[in-house]
Design an enzyme around this catalytic site. Structure first.
Site, PDB file in Angstrom:
ATOM      1  N   HIS A  35     -72.355  12.515 -44.934  1.00 23.99           N
ATOM      2  CA  HIS A  35     -73.164  13.682 -44.567  1.00 23.99           C
ATOM      3  C   HIS A  35     -72.918  14.842 -45.543  1.00 23.99           C
ATOM      4  O   HIS A  35     -71.790  15.079 -45.973  1.00 23.99           O
ATOM      5  CB  HIS A  35     -72.873  14.109 -43.132  1.00 23.99           C
ATOM      6  CG  HIS A  35     -73.491  13.201 -42.112  1.00 23.99           C
ATOM      7  ND1 HIS A  35     -73.130  13.214 -40.777  1.00 23.99           N
ATOM      8  CD2 HIS A  35     -74.456  12.237 -42.220  1.00 23.99           C
ATOM      9  CE1 HIS A  35     -73.848  12.309 -40.119  1.00 23.99           C
ATOM     10  NE2 HIS A  35     -74.643  11.706 -40.971  1.00 23.99           N
ATOM     11  N   HIS A  86     -67.161  10.583 -44.771  1.00 21.32           N
ATOM     12  CA  HIS A  86     -68.470   9.953 -44.625  1.00 21.32           C
ATOM     13  C   HIS A  86     -69.454  10.718 -45.482  1.00 21.32           C
ATOM     14  O   HIS A  86     -69.100  11.701 -46.133  1.00 21.32           O
ATOM     15  CB  HIS A  86     -68.920   9.881 -43.162  1.00 21.32           C
ATOM     16  CG  HIS A  86     -69.109  11.202 -42.483  1.00 21.32           C
ATOM     17  ND1 HIS A  86     -68.082  12.084 -42.258  1.00 21.32           N
ATOM     18  CD2 HIS A  86     -70.235  11.784 -41.970  1.00 21.32           C
ATOM     19  CE1 HIS A  86     -68.544  13.147 -41.629  1.00 21.32           C
ATOM     20  NE2 HIS A  86     -69.846  12.992 -41.450  1.00 21.32           N
ATOM     21  N   ASP A  98     -72.717  18.021 -45.407  1.00 18.26           N
ATOM     22  CA  ASP A  98     -71.759  19.100 -45.160  1.00 18.26           C
ATOM     23  C   ASP A  98     -70.333  18.681 -45.521  1.00 18.26           C
ATOM     24  O   ASP A  98     -69.424  19.509 -45.544  1.00 18.26           O
ATOM     25  CB  ASP A  98     -71.832  19.595 -43.717  1.00 18.26           C
ATOM     26  CG  ASP A  98     -71.609  18.511 -42.679  1.00 18.26           C
ATOM     27  OD1 ASP A  98     -72.210  17.434 -42.807  1.00 18.26           O
ATOM     28  OD2 ASP A  98     -70.837  18.737 -41.729  1.00 18.26           O
ATOM     29  N   HIS A  99     -70.139  17.400 -45.856  1.00 19.44           N
ATOM     30  CA  HIS A  99     -68.844  16.894 -46.306  1.00 19.44           C
ATOM     31  C   HIS A  99     -68.849  16.532 -47.788  1.00 19.44           C
ATOM     32  O   HIS A  99     -67.827  16.663 -48.460  1.00 19.44           O
ATOM     33  CB  HIS A  99     -68.460  15.649 -45.506  1.00 19.44           C
ATOM     34  CG  HIS A  99     -68.331  15.902 -44.044  1.00 19.44           C
ATOM     35  ND1 HIS A  99     -67.117  15.986 -43.408  1.00 19.44           N
ATOM     36  CD2 HIS A  99     -69.276  16.126 -43.103  1.00 19.44           C
ATOM     37  CE1 HIS A  99     -67.324  16.247 -42.127  1.00 19.44           C
ATOM     38  NE2 HIS A  99     -68.616  16.340 -41.916  1.00 19.44           N
TER      39      HIS A  99
END
Length: 266
Positions: free
Chosen positions: A75, A73, A77-78
């Protein structure tokens, strides 16, 4: 599960390189999964993660040849280093949302990906976010769950992008894969792996249904007291025993739950 988590090698095809971004929402940090078929020199990298303390450089050095970058996804932090990392490796980035793809089409539900002999199946699992996907690694009977299932605790339904109806449907779909024997283990995007996929998915369903009942009861109680059942007021009732530092995240889930209850009452 509890205790520290540092990643490592799992099964014959998986390696978790832990990003140095621990926190309340990220647990020990983001799990960047490096998948490679035995004997192949080409890897698939799932969730290359954030710009944090040399994580990009470590990935560049330790992953070798990379044929594809995948995102569970959007976000940060990914996904934050995805485009830069893919440019260094000379490969594409694929996600469900075309806005986060680089040099390739968006992912499609049930699509089978084949890279360097490694086979993955795309499983659309909206709920945490609208663009959340999981990846089924059939040879390992593993589901890479992104943030839909965490290694510790339960996830946030990140309203308004995340919604509770799709969340329930997605967890049920993941559970059906476990019931059918296609998934035995879950590799999450934060925290330790789960060796009993069915048990953790049952827990997720029970927990969210319990929370939904608590939210509905809190709304009635606040109305009986003459108070307005705002999301914050409901959080203060339902999450009274939870550290207030988590109330902001809890409010996102409460907003999703209130929307879900309102839709079913109309």
């Amino acid at each position: 599960m509890s205790g520290s988590w540092a990643g490592g090698r799992f099964g014959e095809r998986g390696e978790c390189l832990l990003a140095p971004n621990p926190g309340i929402m990220t647990l020990d940090g983001t799990n960047t999964w490096v998948l490679r078929e035995p004997g192949s020199s080409t890897a698939v990298v799932v969730d290359p993660g954030p710009v944090e303390d040399g994580h990009l450089e470590r990935l560049d050095e330790e992953t070798g040849d990379v044929g594809l970058v995948l995102l569970t996804h959007h976000h940060l932090d990914h996904s934050e280093v995805a485009a830069t990392f893919a440019a260094r490796k000379g490969c594409a980035v694929r996600a469900l949302d075309p806005a986060h793809c680089v040099g390739a089409d968006p992912l499609a539900d049930d699509e089978v990906l084949s890279v360097g002999g490694l086979s993955l199946r795309v499983v659309a699992t909206p709920g945490h976010t609208a663009d959340s996907v999981s990846f089924l690694l059939p040879t390992e009977r593993v589901l890479l769950s992104g943030d839909m299932v965490l290694g510790r605790g339960t996830t946030v339904v990140a309203h308004p992008d995340g919604r509770l109806g799709p969340y329930f449907d997605s967890i049920e779909r993941m559970r059906s894969l476990a019931t059918a024997g296609e998934v035995a283990t879950i590799w999450p995007a934060h925290g330790p792996v789960h060796d009993d996929a069915g048990a953790v998915l049952d827990h997720y369903l029970a927990h969210r249904r319990d929370r939904l009942a608590q939210v509905a009861a809190a709304v009635e109680r606040l109305r009986d007291e003459g108070a307005t059942p705002t999301p914050r007021a409901v959080v203060e009732v339902v999450y009274a025993d939870v550290d207030e530092i988590l109330w902001g995240a809890a409010e996102l889930s409460v907003r999703a739950q209130l929307e879900y209850l309102a839709e079913r009452a109309s």
